[in-house]
Design a protein around this motif. Structure first.
Motif, PDB file in Angstrom:
ATOM      1  N   ARG A 155       0.834  -1.208   0.000  1.00  0.00           N
ATOM      2  CA  ARG A 155       0.000   0.000   0.000  1.00  0.00           C
ATOM      3  C   ARG A 155       0.865   1.254   0.000  1.00  0.00           C
ATOM      4  NH1 ARG A 155      -3.289  -2.174   5.180  1.00  0.00           N
ATOM      5  NH2 ARG A 155      -1.106  -2.402   5.810  1.00  0.00           N
ATOM      6  N   ARG A 156       0.363   2.285  -0.655  1.00  0.00           N
ATOM      7  CA  ARG A 156       1.052   3.575  -0.631  1.00  0.00           C
ATOM      8  C   ARG A 156       0.787   4.255   0.701  1.00  0.00           C
ATOM      9  NH1 ARG A 156      -1.306   5.849  -6.253  1.00  0.00           N
ATOM     10  NH2 ARG A 156      -3.151   5.258  -5.091  1.00  0.00           N
ATOM     11  N   GLY A 157       1.833   4.866   1.233  1.00  0.00           N
ATOM     12  CA  GLY A 157       1.666   5.548   2.514  1.00  0.00           C
ATOM     13  C   GLY A 157       2.997   5.874   3.145  1.00  0.00           C
ATOM     14  N   ALA A 158       2.963   6.179   4.420  1.00  0.00           N
ATOM     15  CA  ALA A 158       4.185   6.578   5.132  1.00  0.00           C
ATOM     16  C   ALA A 158       4.039   6.326   6.625  1.00  0.00           C
ATOM     17  CB  ALA A 158       4.494   8.056   4.878  1.00  0.00           C
ATOM     18  N   ARG A 165      11.075  13.414  23.267  1.00  0.00           N
ATOM     19  CA  ARG A 165      11.936  14.056  24.270  1.00  0.00           C
ATOM     20  C   ARG A 165      13.151  14.726  23.649  1.00  0.00           C
ATOM     21  NH1 ARG A 165      12.741   8.464  27.303  1.00  0.00           N
ATOM     22  NH2 ARG A 165      13.226   8.031  25.108  1.00  0.00           N
ATOM     23  N   THR A 166      13.565  14.227  22.462  1.00  0.00           N
ATOM     24  CA  THR A 166      14.796  14.739  21.847  1.00  0.00           C
ATOM     25  C   THR A 166      14.600  15.266  20.426  1.00  0.00           C
ATOM     26  OG1 THR A 166      15.382  12.577  20.931  1.00  0.00           O
ATOM     27  CG2 THR A 166      16.127  13.062  23.183  1.00  0.00           C
ATOM     28  N   GLY A 167      13.576  14.787  19.726  1.00  0.00           N
ATOM     29  CA  GLY A 167      13.388  15.134  18.324  1.00  0.00           C
ATOM     30  C   GLY A 167      14.064  14.162  17.376  1.00  0.00           C
ATOM     31  N   ALA A 168      14.760  13.155  17.904  1.00  0.00           N
ATOM     32  CA  ALA A 168      15.440  12.167  17.064  1.00  0.00           C
ATOM     33  C   ALA A 168      14.416  11.365  16.266  1.00  0.00           C
ATOM     34  CB  ALA A 168      16.284  11.224  17.925  1.00  0.00           C
ATOM     35  N   VAL A 169      14.622  11.280  14.945  1.00  0.00           N
ATOM     36  CA  VAL A 169      13.718  10.516  14.084  1.00  0.00           C
ATOM     37  C   VAL A 169      14.154   9.055  14.111  1.00  0.00           C
ATOM     38  CG1 VAL A 169      12.811  10.233  11.759  1.00  0.00           C
ATOM     39  CG2 VAL A 169      13.333  12.527  12.613  1.00  0.00           C
ATOM     40  N   LEU A 170      13.286   8.196  14.630  1.00  0.00           N
ATOM     41  CA  LEU A 170      13.616   6.779  14.782  1.00  0.00           C
ATOM     42  C   LEU A 170      13.296   5.985  13.517  1.00  0.00           C
ATOM     43  CD1 LEU A 170      12.108   6.307  18.365  1.00  0.00           C
ATOM     44  CD2 LEU A 170      14.450   6.957  17.749  1.00  0.00           C
ATOM     45  N   ALA A 171      12.265   6.396  12.819  1.00  0.00           N
ATOM     46  CA  ALA A 171      11.892   5.737  11.572  1.00  0.00           C
ATOM     47  C   ALA A 171      11.220   6.755  10.666  1.00  0.00           C
ATOM     48  CB  ALA A 171      10.959   4.555  11.823  1.00  0.00           C
ATOM     49  N   MET A 172      11.494   6.655   9.378  1.00  0.00           N
ATOM     50  CA  MET A 172      10.847   7.496   8.375  1.00  0.00           C
ATOM     51  C   MET A 172      10.784   6.690   7.084  1.00  0.00           C
ATOM     52  SD  MET A 172      11.797  11.297   6.973  1.00  0.00           S
ATOM     53  CE  MET A 172      11.221  12.142   8.453  1.00  0.00           C
ATOM     54  N   VAL A 173       9.608   6.133   6.836  1.00  0.00           N
ATOM     55  CA  VAL A 173       9.436   5.207   5.719  1.00  0.00           C
ATOM     56  C   VAL A 173       8.362   5.722   4.776  1.00  0.00           C
ATOM     57  CG1 VAL A 173       8.528   2.932   5.136  1.00  0.00           C
ATOM     58  CG2 VAL A 173      10.242   3.155   6.917  1.00  0.00           C
ATOM     59  N   SER A 174       8.633   5.602   3.491  1.00  0.00           N
ATOM     60  CA  SER A 174       7.672   5.961   2.461  1.00  0.00           C
ATOM     61  C   SER A 174       7.476   4.755   1.555  1.00  0.00           C
ATOM     62  CB  SER A 174       8.180   7.155   1.640  1.00  0.00           C
ATOM     63  OG  SER A 174       7.283   7.493   0.604  1.00  0.00           O
TER      64      SER A 174
END
Length: 474
Positions: A155-158, A165-174
């Motif tokens: 499926r298309r999505g994200a 607490r920190t702003g750290a991006v743990l996952a970013m998937v498209s």
């Protein structure tokens, strides 16, 4: 005749001076940017003689590395089942097609061509050594990336997951993702660019433009409470619809008597449409701005800022629809994750970041990213009230699909109608935003599945599994 020659001389002199100023501007103001631009062919030739630095995930897993074969280096990306889960963030490097993602944003660092590398580069020349660039250590978790992409399936999505607490991006998937290893192939490149419907090169997490549906009620609610439009304990009657400016807006069901937290838990459009109109355009847009919806958080990869109804369309009916996530509003999953993180972090949004460290090949840390506040979106008191509504949504409301055994989860579903004149029967987008544990937030997740249907049935279970994986570290 002499007069004409004199005029010509002045003209040529003026042109020369202008050209001199322009070349000076190019050299000193844009020289560095042009020298490291992804499409600079001279840069590509220079890069061929340098071992490009390795990009690691937060656990030290190699996501991108240069394997040297004879006199040439081959950039290799970590793939899972023929795709690179981090392709949209890490990007690619191609002599023919340039670079993208962090490969482009940190090209100087990865090639060791910053001012700080000047001495070492000189030594490399003197000692006839092959230059090697710096390494990047990201905030991403490779296993979480793979898990999130697998949950989206075909499926298309994200999916966006970050530490509030920190702003750290743990996952970013498209999704769909692509294989960065094959971008250099002209046939593959043409296929990627021609796939308009799926748009695999588009990072939906940061550049997707979606109506937010009911997940926007978190922010509308913050505006209602901040501007004393209504008291949390006050109830209104929901007959299953509301009439605004002569237009009947149908709700998802008859909710009867609802207060603020119940309206949030049951996702009552009637409540938020009525109270949103009382709030007014000025206060609603001011709230959206405080949560950063129309801003670029400077993540060093392309991010689309949110957009809202233009001035001439800001009537009461549009205001009501905007208040519960329809109308002309278009947002990215990243912006909704950041907005949700404000609720999780007592009203403060931490500046998101993807690169944790830059290191020399020998391990010496060149730069360490420090966490810092980005925006003060709301107060701890208001964040607490909204959190209670989100907890109720998961406990007994629309977000029950995101519940985790033994962990209190706060969440909000969204089912956003799509305006498709060619296909009026098109399914809505499925949304979910939330965080866990609700009493000690460690992870915020935003999920969208394009034309996926119900947010509670489709997006919430994905968010649940991503939160569980992030909390367990698996």
């Amino acid at each position: 005749m002499k007069q004409n020659i004199k005029k010509l001389s002045y003209f040529l002199l003026s042109t020369f001076v202008l050209l001199l100023f322009y070349l000076t501007y190019i050299t000193f103001q844009q020289g560095e940017e042009l020298a490291t631009h992804p499409q600079n062919r001279r840069m590509a030739a220079k890069e061929a003689a340098i071992i490009r630095g390795t990009i690691y995930d937060r656990q030290g897993v190699s996501l991108a590395e240069t394997k040297w074969q004879g006199q040439a280096g081959q950039r290799v990306y970590q793939t899972v089942e023929h795709v690179f889960p981090s392709a949209h963030v890490v990007g690619y490097v191609s002599e023919r097609y340039g670079s993208s993602g962090l490969e482009a944003a940190y090209s100087k660092e990865l090639l060791g061509l910053t001012e700080a590398d000047a001495v070492e580069n000189l030594l490399d020349k003197i000692l006839n050594r092959t230059p090697r660039g710096n390494d990047l250590i990201l905030t991403l978790d490779a296993s979480l990336q793979s898990r999130a992409l697998a949950l989206l399936g075909n499926r298309r999505g994200a999916v966006v997951a970050l530490d509030p607490r920190t702003g750290a991006v743990l996952a970013m998937v498209s999704s769909p993702a692509f294989n960065s290893n094959t971008v250099k192939d002209p046939e593959i490149w043409e296929q990627l660019n021609k796939a308009e419907a799926n748009a695999p090169l588009l990072n939906r997490a940061t550049q997707g433009a979606y109506p937010p549906g009911s997940v926007i009620k978190l922010l509308t609610g913050a505006g209602i409470l901040a501007n004393h439009v209504d008291q949390p304990e006050k109830t209104i009657d929901c007959p299953g619809y509301v009439i605004i400016d002569g237009n009947k807006i149908t709700d998802n069901q008859v909710h009867h008597q609802v207060n603020f937290t119940k309206a949030l838990a049951l996702s009552c459009n009637t409540y938020f449409a009525q109270e949103g109109v009382k709030l007014g355009w000025h206060n609603l847009l001011d709230t959206f701005e405080k949560f950063g919806l129309n801003q670029n958080p400077d993540l060093e990869i392309p991010v689309r800022a949110g957009t809202f109804a233009v001035a001439e369309r800001r009537n009461k009916s549009q205001l009501a629809e905007t208040s519960f996530g329809q109308g002309d509003t278009l947002l990215s999953p990243l912006h909704m994750a950041l907005a949700c993180s404000a609720i999780a972090n007592q009203g403060t949004i931490m500046k998101p970041y993807l690169v944790k460290e830059i290191r020399k090949p020998e391990g010496q840390v060149v730069r360490l990213t420090e966490s810092s506040p980005w925006l003060s979106a709301t107060t701890p008191e208001i964040a607490g009230l909204i959190t209670q509504g989100m907890v109720d949504a998961v406990d007994w409301g629309t977000g029950s699909g995101a519940s985790l055994k033994g962990i209190k989860v706060a969440g909000k579903t969204g089912t956003a109608e799509t305006k498709n004149t060619q296909d009026p029967t098109s399914a809505p987008h499925a949304w979910f935003v939330g965080f866990a544990p609700a009493d000690n937030p460690q992870v915020v997740v935003a999920v969208i599945v394009e034309k996926g249907g119900s947010g509670s049935k489709v997006a919430a279970p994905i968010a649940r599994d991503v939160m569980a994986a992030a909390l367990s570290g698996k």
